[in-house]
Design an enzyme around this catalytic site. Structure first.
Site, PDB file in Angstrom:
ATOM      1  N   LYS A  81       0.829  -1.198   0.000  1.00 46.25           N
ATOM      2  CA  LYS A  81       0.000   0.000   0.000  1.00 46.25           C
ATOM      3  C   LYS A  81       0.867   1.254   0.000  1.00 46.25           C
ATOM      4  CE  LYS A  81      -3.733   2.150   2.715  1.00 46.25           C
ATOM      5  NZ  LYS A  81      -4.623   1.994   3.884  1.00 46.25           N
ATOM      6  N   SER A 155      -9.111   2.654   2.440  1.00 45.91           N
ATOM      7  CA  SER A 155      -8.045   3.231   1.640  1.00 45.91           C
ATOM      8  C   SER A 155      -7.085   2.202   1.042  1.00 45.91           C
ATOM      9  CB  SER A 155      -7.257   4.232   2.499  1.00 45.91           C
ATOM     10  OG  SER A 155      -6.673   3.610   3.633  1.00 45.91           O
ATOM     11  N   SER A 179     -10.242   0.742   6.535  1.00 47.02           N
ATOM     12  CA  SER A 179      -9.420   0.741   5.328  1.00 47.02           C
ATOM     13  C   SER A 179      -8.825  -0.605   4.948  1.00 47.02           C
ATOM     14  CB  SER A 179      -8.292   1.771   5.454  1.00 47.02           C
ATOM     15  OG  SER A 179      -8.813   3.077   5.409  1.00 47.02           O
TER      16      SER A 179
END
Length: 481
Positions: A81, A155, A179
């Site tokens: 990520k 996210s 997320s």
């Protein structure tokens, strides 16, 4: 073999590497080929360091040929990520000003690298990890591999899309407002939100690059296509001892409190139907099921969570914006007094500008609720709950205040309702393993949270592993790979 191996879980891919049925360089090139084929449609991986990845893959292959000592992830290509610093690929968090830095690996990244992972790319995120959609002006939007017109979530949305599409077998994401859980649910993969503090946050952006303080609420955790992979990766990035392998729970001895009813937490009818069918499967497998009401008073939970989360988000805002909001505190208080929704943009001004005394008051509520949960978890091994009130929704890049979520019956609900079902575990530091629960009639994945007691990561993983192995595992989306 190329088509098969890329959708196998990391453990299976590692077995192929260890038995020398495929080399790390070959596996990396297959992953890169999949990424190149899908990138224009999916937009999952947004940055890459191919030269160093190829060099590392070849070095590991040479060591393996010589039967040298290698780590548990040796030669496995993976992405991370883009809120995690990686040497040579600084975390951008969706902002150009952050991506031109010199940085070291984030602590969690170091754990994967020491284990031999070949880290080659970064996956897309919203700006400062602040949305349930993954898009930004730098890299654009990430689409859902189940329906390209819809978001993959946020996210950790690029991470979940890359996993579902077979671009990567493992990911490390983060979660402060769902997320890890929302993208896993939207894309049909697994994730584990650890107990707060189990995995170091150092090297995660936000907060600002180089920060030493570990933030309240936020956690770093693994995402994968199987629970055994979650456990393996967590064992390598955790601060404390976590077993890399362990037996699955015995579902016939597992007590599950099912929480899918809350008056002030909307839930789409199609999502509810999927979860009810999933619960029926668990009961048929022998699990002891009890339908429960909210484990804590939801108004108290969300009031405290809004202040705790808002104060963190507010600290990341530009100084001028913070000053502007501080000047609006009086208007915000008056609006709530006159009946404005507590979660409206105007009401949230107070959360974004919370005083230390207001934060302490919210923390006291949170601690009281956490203490009360001890009684709940004396009755149940895990609580099963929805992740999101809706399945993956169409891309919507309007300002937050202009967004609504559409239900299958035609009604709409506030965009902020995405915080509801994930608030309990986040505010109270609880571990959650998210598992695929089924699909809506239109074929969209729906996930379920398995929430455990604080420190009960092994318990939620064991129950999830039993589900993965006996009831429902990863299913690949039907897209042209």
């Amino acid at each position: 073999m190329a088509e098969d191996i890329l959708l196998q879980d990391a453990t299976s891919q590692l077995g192929a590497l260890q038995s020398k049925r495929i080399s790390s360089e070959e596996l990396l090139k297959l992953a890169l080929g999949r990424h190149e084929k899908l990138h224009k449609r999916l937009g999952a991986v947004v940055n890459a360091d191919l030269a160093h990845a190829l060099e590392r893959a070849r070095s590991i292959d040479d060591t393996r040929v010589k039967d040298g000592a290698l780590g548990p992830l040796a030669g496995l290509p993976m992405t991370l990520k883009d809120t995690l610093d990686v040497q040579g690929m600084p975390a951008s968090a969706g902002l150009d000003r952050f991506r031109h830095r010199i940085c070291e690996d984030a602590d969690a990244v170091s754990g994967a690298r020491r284990a031999g992972a070949v880290i080659w790319g970064k996956t897309n995120v919203p700006v400062m990890a602040g949305d349930w959609q993954s898009y930004n002006d730098l890299y654009g939007a990430t689409s859902n591999p189940w329906d390209l017109e819809r978001t993959s979530g946020g996210s950790s949305g690029g991470a979940a899309a890359a996993l579902a599409a077979g671009i990567t077998p493992l990911e490390i994401g983060s979660d402060i407002g769902g997320s890890l859980r929302v993208p896993a649910s939207f894309c049909g993969v697994f994730s584990h939100k650890p107990t707060w503090g189990l995995v170091s946050q150092i090297g995660h952006v936000p907060p600002h690059p180089g920060a030493h303080a570990e933030r309240d609420l936020n956690v770093i955790g693994p995402m994968a296509r199987s629970v055994r992979d979650l456990r393996l990766l967590l064992s390598l990035i955790a601060n404390g001892p976590v077993a890399a392998r362990a037996p699955a729970a015995d579902l016939t001895k597992t007590r599950i409190g099912v929480w899918i009813e809350a008056d002030d937490f909307p839930l789409d009818g199609e999502v509810r139907t999927v979860l009810e069918a999933f619960v029926t499967q668990l009961a048929e497998a022998g699990a002891e099921i009890e339908i429960i009401s909210s484990p804590v008073p939801t108004d108290q939970l969300m009031g405290a969570y809004q202040v705790l989360l808002g104060s963190i988000i507010g600290s990341d805002m530009p100084e001028a914006q913070r000053k502007q909001m501080a000047a609006m505190r009086g208007v915000s208080k008056l609006a709530v007094t006159l009946g404005a929704d507590e979660r409206s943009a105007l009401a949230q001004v107070r959360a974004y500008t919370a005083t230390h005394a207001e934060w302490l008051e919210a923390d006291e509520v949170r601690c009281r609720l956490r203490n009360g949960l001890k009684t709940v978890f004396s009755k149940y091994d895990v609580i099963l709950a929805p992740v999101s009130p809706v399945p993956a929704f169409p891309h919507n890049h309007k300002p937050f205040n202009g967004r609504r979520l559409s239900l299958s019956d035609g009604r709409t609900i506030p965009y902020g309702a995405m915080l509801n079902w994930i608030g309990l575990a986040t505010a109270c530091y609880l571990p959650v393993t998210t598992v695929p629960a089924g699909h809506t009639p239109s074929g969209l994945p729906v996930g379920a949270q398995l929430i455990g007691p604080q420190g009960g990561d092994a318990k939620t993983l064991a129950v999830a592993q039993a589900i993965d192995e006996n009831i429902r595992g990863f299913v690949a989306p039907a897209m042209d790979f």
